[in-house]
Write a protein that holds these residues in place. Structure first.
Motif, mmCIF file in Angstrom:
data_model
loop_
_atom_site.group_PDB
_atom_site.id
_atom_site.type_symbol
_atom_site.label_atom_id
_atom_site.label_comp_id
_atom_site.label_asym_id
_atom_site.label_seq_id
_atom_site.Cartn_x
_atom_site.Cartn_y
_atom_site.Cartn_z
ATOM 1 N N ILE A 146 0.839 -1.201 0.000
ATOM 2 C CA ILE A 146 0.000 0.000 0.000
ATOM 3 C C ILE A 146 0.874 1.251 0.000
ATOM 4 N N LEU A 147 1.876 1.277 0.882
ATOM 5 C CA LEU A 147 2.792 2.415 0.938
ATOM 6 C C LEU A 147 3.905 2.307 -0.094
ATOM 7 N N ASP A 148 4.093 1.117 -0.697
ATOM 8 C CA ASP A 148 5.108 0.879 -1.724
ATOM 9 C C ASP A 148 6.505 1.262 -1.211
ATOM 10 N N LYS A 149 6.901 0.683 -0.089
ATOM 11 C CA LYS A 149 8.246 0.939 0.436
ATOM 12 C C LYS A 149 8.672 -0.225 1.329
ATOM 13 N N TYR A 150 9.990 -0.366 1.395
ATOM 14 C CA TYR A 150 10.595 -1.369 2.256
ATOM 15 C C TYR A 150 10.992 -0.704 3.577
ATOM 16 N N MET A 151 10.816 -1.448 4.670
ATOM 17 C CA MET A 151 11.104 -0.913 5.997
ATOM 18 C C MET A 151 11.914 -1.924 6.788
ATOM 19 N N GLN A 152 12.942 -1.441 7.463
ATOM 20 C CA GLN A 152 13.724 -2.279 8.364
ATOM 21 C C GLN A 152 13.133 -2.144 9.763
ATOM 22 N N ILE A 153 12.557 -3.233 10.280
ATOM 23 C CA ILE A 153 11.772 -3.203 11.503
ATOM 24 C C ILE A 153 12.310 -4.252 12.463
ATOM 25 N N ARG A 191 -2.368 3.911 10.557
ATOM 26 C CA ARG A 191 -2.967 5.202 10.198
ATOM 27 C C ARG A 191 -2.496 5.664 8.825
ATOM 28 N N GLU A 192 -1.225 5.491 8.510
ATOM 29 C CA GLU A 192 -0.712 5.876 7.197
ATOM 30 C C GLU A 192 -1.345 5.029 6.097
ATOM 31 N N MET A 193 -1.543 3.755 6.341
ATOM 32 C CA MET A 193 -2.166 2.893 5.329
ATOM 33 C C MET A 193 -3.610 3.301 5.071
ATOM 34 N N LEU A 194 -4.348 3.570 6.138
ATOM 35 C CA LEU A 194 -5.750 3.956 5.963
ATOM 36 C C LEU A 194 -5.882 5.308 5.281
ATOM 37 N N LEU A 195 -4.977 6.242 5.585
ATOM 38 C CA LEU A 195 -5.005 7.532 4.902
ATOM 39 C C LEU A 195 -4.661 7.376 3.427
ATOM 40 N N ALA A 196 -3.699 6.507 3.128
ATOM 41 C CA ALA A 196 -3.359 6.268 1.721
ATOM 42 C C ALA A 196 -4.523 5.629 0.969
ATOM 43 N N LEU A 197 -5.261 4.726 1.628
ATOM 44 C CA LEU A 197 -6.411 4.106 0.970
ATOM 45 C C LEU A 197 -7.554 5.091 0.791
ATOM 46 N N SER A 198 -7.782 5.971 1.774
ATOM 47 C CA SER A 198 -8.887 6.923 1.658
ATOM 48 C C SER A 198 -8.588 8.019 0.643
ATOM 49 N N LYS A 199 -7.320 8.457 0.545
ATOM 50 C CA LYS A 199 -6.948 9.492 -0.417
ATOM 51 C C LYS A 199 -6.519 8.930 -1.763
ATOM 52 N N GLN A 200 -6.341 7.609 -1.848
ATOM 53 C CA GLN A 200 -5.875 6.950 -3.068
ATOM 54 C C GLN A 200 -4.541 7.533 -3.544
ATOM 55 N N LEU A 201 -3.594 7.569 -2.608
ATOM 56 C CA LEU A 201 -2.273 8.117 -2.903
ATOM 57 C C LEU A 201 -1.307 7.076 -3.451
ATOM 58 N N ILE A 213 -4.819 -2.523 -6.151
ATOM 59 C CA ILE A 213 -4.780 -2.221 -4.717
ATOM 60 C C ILE A 213 -6.145 -1.722 -4.241
ATOM 61 N N LYS A 214 -6.814 -0.929 -5.041
ATOM 62 C CA LYS A 214 -8.130 -0.405 -4.655
ATOM 63 C C LYS A 214 -9.138 -1.531 -4.489
ATOM 64 N N GLN A 215 -9.114 -2.510 -5.369
ATOM 65 C CA GLN A 215 -10.038 -3.634 -5.263
ATOM 66 C C GLN A 215 -9.647 -4.586 -4.145
ATOM 67 N N LYS A 216 -8.359 -4.774 -3.923
ATOM 68 C CA LYS A 216 -7.892 -5.733 -2.922
ATOM 69 C C LYS A 216 -8.207 -5.268 -1.501
ATOM 70 N N TYR A 217 -8.045 -3.985 -1.231
ATOM 71 C CA TYR A 217 -8.237 -3.453 0.119
ATOM 72 C C TYR A 217 -9.480 -2.570 0.205
ATOM 73 N N ALA A 218 -10.492 -2.860 -0.597
ATOM 74 C CA ALA A 218 -11.708 -2.027 -0.597
ATOM 75 C C ALA A 218 -12.468 -2.144 0.723
ATOM 76 N N SER A 219 -12.359 -3.267 1.411
ATOM 77 C CA SER A 219 -13.104 -3.444 2.662
ATOM 78 C C SER A 219 -12.529 -2.647 3.814
ATOM 79 N N PHE A 220 -11.332 -2.095 3.671
ATOM 80 C CA PHE A 220 -10.698 -1.347 4.755
ATOM 81 C C PHE A 220 -10.810 0.159 4.576
#
Length: 310
Positions: A146-153, A191-201, A213-220
């Motif tokens: 969704i965010l299209d990035k790799y993260m070291q966690i 929160r960042e994922m939900l904002l990206a889905l609501s704004k379609q960023l 991505i819009k169809q896959k995560y439409a329920s969220f």
């Protein structure tokens, strides 16, 4: 204690009695004291945030360091009696480092170990000493589509198993409640994922990937005004509400009264009043200075002056 638990036998498949654990009772008591103050900023928070916050407070954490009893009653062959099983959760210690990664609900657990277990009791007496059990941490690189990035966690083994069971990091973050994520980093990521889905960023240059991505995560997908409050604890939400109120400049009441008067005149509820001045000119005013201060000595002079001006 281990032999006692091993020898217990379930008497009935009925589920255990519903109880309020000490962890939930403490959360309810602490928040009840906060919401009792009628002047607190928490009463001005959005209704969707307060509803979601209290749903989290009244929910139970998923067991991580213990197992729930599967029946209400069990038979103890050692004591030859029937006992009622209890739900005693092991919550653990939540260090600040847990908010910087994904621990999957794991915490630092305080336990006890027996000193010198292989020494004879006659030589050295045995006693119980406290011990802290830390989770096994590791650094991994995870990808969010969704965010299209790799993260070291920093993660634990349980967090990796949960991510695999949810088929990816995004589904794990979005499907897990905030109380079970148990991390400020995870809630901020949600929160960042939900904002990206609501704004379609996501994927502005790849329309095919964006539709996928819009169809896959439409329920969220939720409204943007709700997504920006997801994952905030009560202190962060209160500071956010205060910043919103302080950024809005106060409007003088005269502008409000002016709009109300114009609206009443437009609807015909109030007639415009004429000016206090006469048509022929301003109404002459008489001075009361002489009459008030010097009385009867200046009254004749004042009358002559007034008759001359007329």
């Amino acid at each position: 204690m281990a032999s006692l638990a091993k020898n217990l036998k379930n008497l009935t498949p009925n589920i255990p009695r519903a109880i309020v654990t000490w962890d939930k009772a403490e959360r309810i008591r602490r928040n009840e004291e906060i919401f009792k103050n009628p002047e607190s900023v928490v009463h001005r928070l959005p209704e969707h945030y307060k509803r979601r916050y209290w749903e989290m407070i009244l929910s139970d954490r998923k067991p991580v360091h213990y197992q729930l009893p599967t029946a209400r009653f069990a038979w103890d062959p050692v004591r030859n009696e029937e006992i009622e099983l209890e739900n005693n959760p092991i919550i653990g210690i939540h260090p600040p480092e847990a908010d910087e990664g994904l621990w999957g609900g794991e915490r630092v657990v305080k336990g006890w170990i027996e000193s010198a277990p292989y020494t004879k009791k006659k030589i050295l007496p045995r006693y119980w000493v406290p011990k802290l059990y830390f989770p096994n941490l590791k650094e991994v690189v995870l990808y969010s589509e969704i965010l299209d990035k790799y993260m070291q966690i920093t993660v634990t083994e349980r967090a990796l198993r949960l991510i695999d069971s949810h088929f990816g990091l995004d589904y794990y973050i979005l499907e897990t409640p905030e109380i079970d994520l148990d991390s400020k980093f995870a809630n901020r990521l949600k929160r960042e994922m939900l904002l990206a889905l609501s704004k379609q960023l996501y994927y502005p240059e790849d329309q095919e990937k964006k539709d996928y991505i819009k169809q896959k995560y439409a329920s969220f997908v939720i409204p943007e005004e709700e997504a920006e409050w997801i994952g905030l604890d009560l202190n962060e939400a209160a500071r956010k509400q205060q910043d919103i109120e302080q950024s809005t400049a106060a409007e003088p009441l005269k502008y409000k009264f002016e709009r109300e008067l114009v609206e009443r005149l437009r609807l015909g509820a109030e007639e415009p009043t004429a000016d206090s001045e006469d048509v022929d000119g301003p109404r002459p005013t008489e001075s009361q200075f002489g009459d008030r201060l010097l009385g009867k000595y200046l009254n004749p002079i004042g009358q002559k002056l007034r008759s001359a001006t007329r």
